[in-house]
Design an enzyme around this catalytic site. Structure first.
Site, short mmCIF file in Angstrom:
data_model
loop_
_atom_site.label_atom_id
_atom_site.label_comp_id
_atom_site.label_asym_id
_atom_site.label_seq_id
_atom_site.Cartn_x
_atom_site.Cartn_y
_atom_site.Cartn_z
N GLU A 109 0.88 -1.26 -0.01
CA GLU A 109 -0.07 0.31 -0.03
C GLU A 109 0.81 1.20 -0.11
O GLU A 109 1.88 1.12 0.26
CB GLU A 109 -0.79 0.08 1.31
CG GLU A 109 -1.87 -1.18 1.48
CD GLU A 109 -2.61 -0.99 2.82
OE1 GLU A 109 -2.00 -0.29 3.78
OE2 GLU A 109 -3.46 -1.91 3.00
N LYS A 111 2.32 4.64 1.47
CA LYS A 111 2.36 5.18 2.89
C LYS A 111 2.11 6.58 2.87
O LYS A 111 2.84 7.33 2.35
CB LYS A 111 3.67 4.86 3.41
CG LYS A 111 3.99 5.53 4.89
CD LYS A 111 5.17 4.95 5.47
CE LYS A 111 5.11 5.11 7.07
NZ LYS A 111 4.91 6.49 7.58
N ASP A 113 1.42 10.55 4.01
CA ASP A 113 1.94 11.33 4.78
C ASP A 113 0.73 12.13 5.47
O ASP A 113 0.42 13.03 5.06
CB ASP A 113 3.05 12.04 4.21
CG ASP A 113 4.16 12.86 5.11
OD1 ASP A 113 4.08 12.40 6.29
OD2 ASP A 113 4.69 13.66 4.25
N TYR A 218 -7.54 2.17 6.20
CA TYR A 218 -6.55 0.89 6.02
C TYR A 218 -6.65 -0.22 6.50
O TYR A 218 -5.67 -1.06 6.83
CB TYR A 218 -5.21 1.25 5.57
CG TYR A 218 -4.60 2.36 6.53
CD1 TYR A 218 -4.15 1.94 8.00
CD2 TYR A 218 -4.10 3.62 6.20
CE1 TYR A 218 -3.55 2.54 8.70
CE2 TYR A 218 -3.40 4.72 7.14
CZ TYR A 218 -3.26 3.93 8.55
OH TYR A 218 -2.57 4.64 9.48
N LYS A 306 10.66 3.53 3.42
CA LYS A 306 10.44 4.65 3.24
C LYS A 306 11.33 5.25 2.14
O LYS A 306 12.57 4.73 1.88
CB LYS A 306 11.43 5.56 4.48
CG LYS A 306 10.52 5.11 5.90
CD LYS A 306 9.27 5.91 5.90
CE LYS A 306 9.35 7.34 6.31
NZ LYS A 306 9.66 7.51 8.03
N CYS A 403 14.96 52.02 2.70
CA CYS A 403 14.99 53.29 2.92
C CYS A 403 15.58 53.62 4.28
O CYS A 403 15.68 54.58 4.62
CB CYS A 403 13.23 53.74 3.22
SG CYS A 403 12.64 52.93 4.56
N CYS A 418 9.60 47.18 8.32
CA CYS A 418 9.77 49.05 8.07
C CYS A 418 8.56 49.60 8.21
O CYS A 418 7.44 49.31 7.56
CB CYS A 418 10.24 49.01 6.46
SG CYS A 418 10.41 50.46 6.22
N CYS A 423 8.22 54.01 2.25
CA CYS A 423 9.44 53.31 1.84
C CYS A 423 9.10 52.91 0.58
O CYS A 423 8.26 52.41 0.15
CB CYS A 423 9.65 52.21 2.69
SG CYS A 423 10.70 50.89 1.98
S1 IVH Z 1 -0.87 0.58 8.95
C1 IVH Z 1 -0.36 -1.70 13.09
N1 IVH Z 1 -1.06 1.56 6.67
O1 IVH Z 1 2.37 5.15 9.15
C2 IVH Z 1 -0.31 -1.18 11.58
N2 IVH Z 1 0.13 2.72 8.21
O2 IVH Z 1 5.04 4.87 10.38
C3 IVH Z 1 -0.55 0.30 11.56
N3 IVH Z 1 0.53 5.02 7.70
O3 IVH Z 1 1.19 5.23 12.47
C4 IVH Z 1 -0.52 1.33 10.53
N4 IVH Z 1 0.02 5.01 5.54
O4 IVH Z 1 -0.01 6.77 10.84
C5 IVH Z 1 -0.45 1.87 7.94
N5 IVH Z 1 -1.08 2.20 4.57
C6 IVH Z 1 -0.86 2.45 5.74
C7 IVH Z 1 -0.22 3.82 5.92
C8 IVH Z 1 -0.04 3.84 7.47
C9 IVH Z 1 0.45 5.71 6.55
C10 IVH Z 1 1.09 5.80 8.87
C11 IVH Z 1 0.30 5.37 10.31
C12 IVH Z 1 1.31 4.73 11.10
C13 IVH Z 1 2.68 5.44 10.70
C14 IVH Z 1 3.83 4.46 10.87
#
Ligand code: IVH
Length: 663
Positions: A109, A111, A113, A218, A306, A403, A418, A423
């Site tokens: 999936e 991740k 932000d 998720y 990451k 100025c 300022c 000015c």
């Molecule tokens: S699963 C036990 N799925 O990343 C599993 N987390 O670095 C719990 N996050 O605290 C998280 N996208 O806030 C999961 N597709 C995703 C995510 C995700 C972002 C965040 C979440 C978590 C943090 C961990």
């Protein structure tokens, strides 16, 4: 039709419309229709609050502000994820699972932000939203969560469950928000994550509702209760219940599959409307997840890959200061040109002296540059190990670089200003602001031309733009101005007179008025004369306008009456054009005061209806009041109305009007 039935019908239409728009991204009614139904529902719910449903879409706009959030212990702790950064570490992660005698089967999936949230539903209704907090105890942000349009208030089935997901802000929303904040003199938000977190933790849910947060769900808690055996199935089930889930979810069976997925997402990353900072890898089968187990902080069956940060190093050659139209002094980094994500960067804002000091930057440092929100380059820090000893300390200036006026710093503010109204830097930037795209939008008048017109003495103040047509011959004498381009610019200047009130209010640079507030004011008053008649109290009554801003606006008009008069004489249209607000001759742009009680209606109810037609309701009667609404047992306001000879509406009349409008 009976009210109760209609309220149900409207609730259902509006919730389904929201789901189609925000969850499925597949709208099926127009914004106008949506607004029309919403207004009807608001009116009916104010009249019959006892019939409002717990999943009413009217809650989406936010309610009363709170002092602080209640702390809530999570029923099941909200864990975090371990991180991996390269192929080897991904292989290691898979190997550990295989060692348990389990064949990996990974759901990949994005991740997201943002920040995680836990949502609790009882009998199909959303009852609580809790932030992660420290994972054990979070904060109850239910009212704010309800304003997030992609979070269903009611599920497709009347079941009880807990889900988890990520609340986030789209890149564009942050860019817009920061642009507004910058114009209003507020510090910009560093990235989408901080912006989302700050918005979700607003004590005033009305503010949260304006931040346009979004969500991806998720995680379904206790899936065994629903007979669900895999994460992949759980996601499909969540989707069926009405949740917004991620699109790119992919099931793979080995490390190569994970690597391919990472590659695809790396390529897509820039094109997404939201930020992702990596990829999450989860073992698919729930029963086996329990076998693989947990550490105190992380599940061992999942991890987060990451992305490497997109950062480049370059030399900070100098720090120079610029003066904005409000007089604000901004330090700017002058950089050795460097290419980052496809564009050459040689300047970056350093925001204010505090920022430079907090990053410990010295002139001559090797610094790292990152694109915040993927657009604005930001200097994120100095590489201390590369210092040679030749670097120069940063020194905040004490006089205006333009100025020479001594700078001032207001208490509790980070910025230096300022204070000199004349000015040249302030003047030029004020003129540049006036013609800029969101303001009067005068094409052909770029920053350099405006500066040159100022330096040559043609345009010293706003009114001078409109006088340029009389100086065509002189302009032609200067190099670089062809007859055709001058004609075009003069035409555009003339055309700008019809830009409408909202643009004018923004363009003239009233302290604290960004383009959004300018629109609100223009909608509310529709004509500058009404606005100039408004008292501080009238202005404060407008949502989004607090005491300071109201005072700024009031004082501005007090001090600039001649200037406004001059603009009017030039022929600049000071009416709001193209307003689609509801109009009613009896109400629109009139100033009301309500006194006494009116059977069947609360004062607030009447106020809301009057305001929805752009009537202005204030507390005290003055000579500017147009109508006083007098109910039973009126106070001294009634006497005052009589003495000032102000029009009076009795209970019968206002009831009649309210009934008419509710039709
Ligand atoms: S699963 C036990 N799925 O990343 C599993 N987390 O670095 C719990 N996050 O605290 C998280 N996208 O806030 C999961 N597709 C995703 C995510 C995700 C972002 C965040 C979440 C978590 C943090 C961990």
């Amino acid at each position: 039709m009976d009210a109760k039935k209609r309220i149900l019908e409207l609730t259902e239409i509006l919730n389904e419309a929201s789901r189609r728009y925000y969850v499925l991204d597949d709208p099926y009614i127009t914004d106008q229709e949506y607004d029309k139904y919403m207004r009807e529902l608001i009116l009916l719910e104010t009249k019959y609050p006892e019939y409002a449903f717990p999943d009413s879409p009217t809650q989406r706009v936010g309610g009363a502000a709170v002092d602080k959030f209640a702390k809530v212990t999570h029923k099941i702790p909200m864990l975090s994820l371990s991180n991996v950064f390269n192929e080897e570490e991904i292989k290691d992660f898979a190997l550990k699972i295989e060692k348990e005698g389990i064949t990996p089967q990974f759901v990949c999936e994005q991740k997201i932000d943002g920040l995680s949230i836990s949502l609790i539903y009882e009998n199909g209704l959303l009852v609580q939203g809790i932030t992660r907090g420290d994972g054990i105890v979070g904060e109850d942000v239910t009212n704010n969560v309800k304003t997030i349009k992609s979070i269903p208030l009611k599920l497709k089935e009347n079941i009880s469950l807990e889900v988890r997901g990520e609340v986030f802000m789209h890149k564009k929303t942050l860019a817009k928000l920061n642009k507004e904040r910058e114009k209003e003199g507020l510090p910009v938000l560093a990235n989408v994550r901080n912006a989302a977190a700050g918005s979700l933790r607003q004590l005033d849910s009305k503010v949260a509702s304006q931040r346009q947060l979004d969500v991806f769900i998720y995680y379904l808690m206790e899936p065994e209760k629903f007979g669900i055996k895999t994460h992949y199935e759980a996601i499909n089930y969540l989707k069926k219940l009405g949740f917004k889930t991620m699109e790119d979810t992919k099931l793979v069976y080995n490390v190569q599959g994970v690597l391919d997925y990472i590659k695809e997402e790396t390529l897509k990353r820039d094109k997404l409307t939201y930020e992702i900072d990596g990829v999450v890898i989860k073992h698919n089968i729930f029963r086996e997840q329990q076998e693989i187990g947990y550490t105190a902080k992380y599940p061992k069956w999942a991890t987060a890959y990451k992305f490497p940060a997109i950062e480049v190093l370059t030399k900070l050659k100098d720090i120079i200061f610029t003066v904005g139209r409000t007089g604000r002094i901004t330090p700017n980094a002058v950089l050795e040109p460097v290419i980052l994500m496809g564009s050459t960067i040689s300047r970056a804002t350093l925001h204010n002296a505090d920022y430079v000091i907090s990053k410990n930057l010295k002139i001559g440092d090797i610094v790292s540059i990152k694109k915040a929100g993927d657009v604005i380059p930001a200097v994120t820090g100095a590489i201390i190990s590369r210092r040679t000893g030749q670097e120069k300390d940063f020194q905040m200036i004490s006089n205006c670089p333009m100025c020479d006026a001594p700078l001032i710093k207001k208490e509790s503010q980070v910025d230096y200003f300022c204070p000199n109204e004349s000015c040249p830097a302030r003047k030029i930037n004020g003129l540049i602001h006036y013609v800029s795209r969101d303001a009067m939008n005068i094409e052909g008048l770029g920053e350099e031309i405006v500066e040159e017109l100022y330096n040559l003495g043609f345009v010293k103040r706003i009114a001078d733009f409109y006088d340029l047509k009389t100086k065509k011959e002189q302009l032609l004498e200067f190099d670089g101005y062809g007859e055709q381009s001058i004609n075009k610019i003069l035409e555009n200047i003339e055309a700008s007179k019809q830009s409408g009130l909202a643009r004018v209010l923004y363009a003239i640079g009233i302290p604290g008025i960004g383009s959004k507030t300018a629109k609100v004011l223009a909608h509310r008053f529709s004509n500058i004369d009404y606005l100039m008649k408004a008292s501080i109290e009238d202005l404060e009554n407008i949502p989004d306008i607090g005491e300071t801003l109201a005072t700024n606006i009031y004082n501005y008009f007090l001090e600039h009456q001649d200037f406004i008069e001059e603009l009017k004489n030039i022929g600049i249209n000071m009416q709001e054009t193209g307003s689609i607000r509801k109009q009613n001759d009896l109400i629109t742009n009139k100033k009301f005061v309500i006194t006494g009680t009116i059977a069947g209606y609360s004062r607030n109810e009447i106020k809301e209806v009057l305001e929805s037609y752009d009537g202005l309701v204030s507390e005290s009667v003055s000579k500017n009041t147009d109508v006083v609404i007098v109910g039973d047992n009126p106070g001294s306001k009634y006497d005052k109305a009589i003495s000032l000879n102000i029009e009076i509406w009795n209970s019968e009349k206002i009831k009649e009007i309210m009934a008419d409008l509710a039709k």
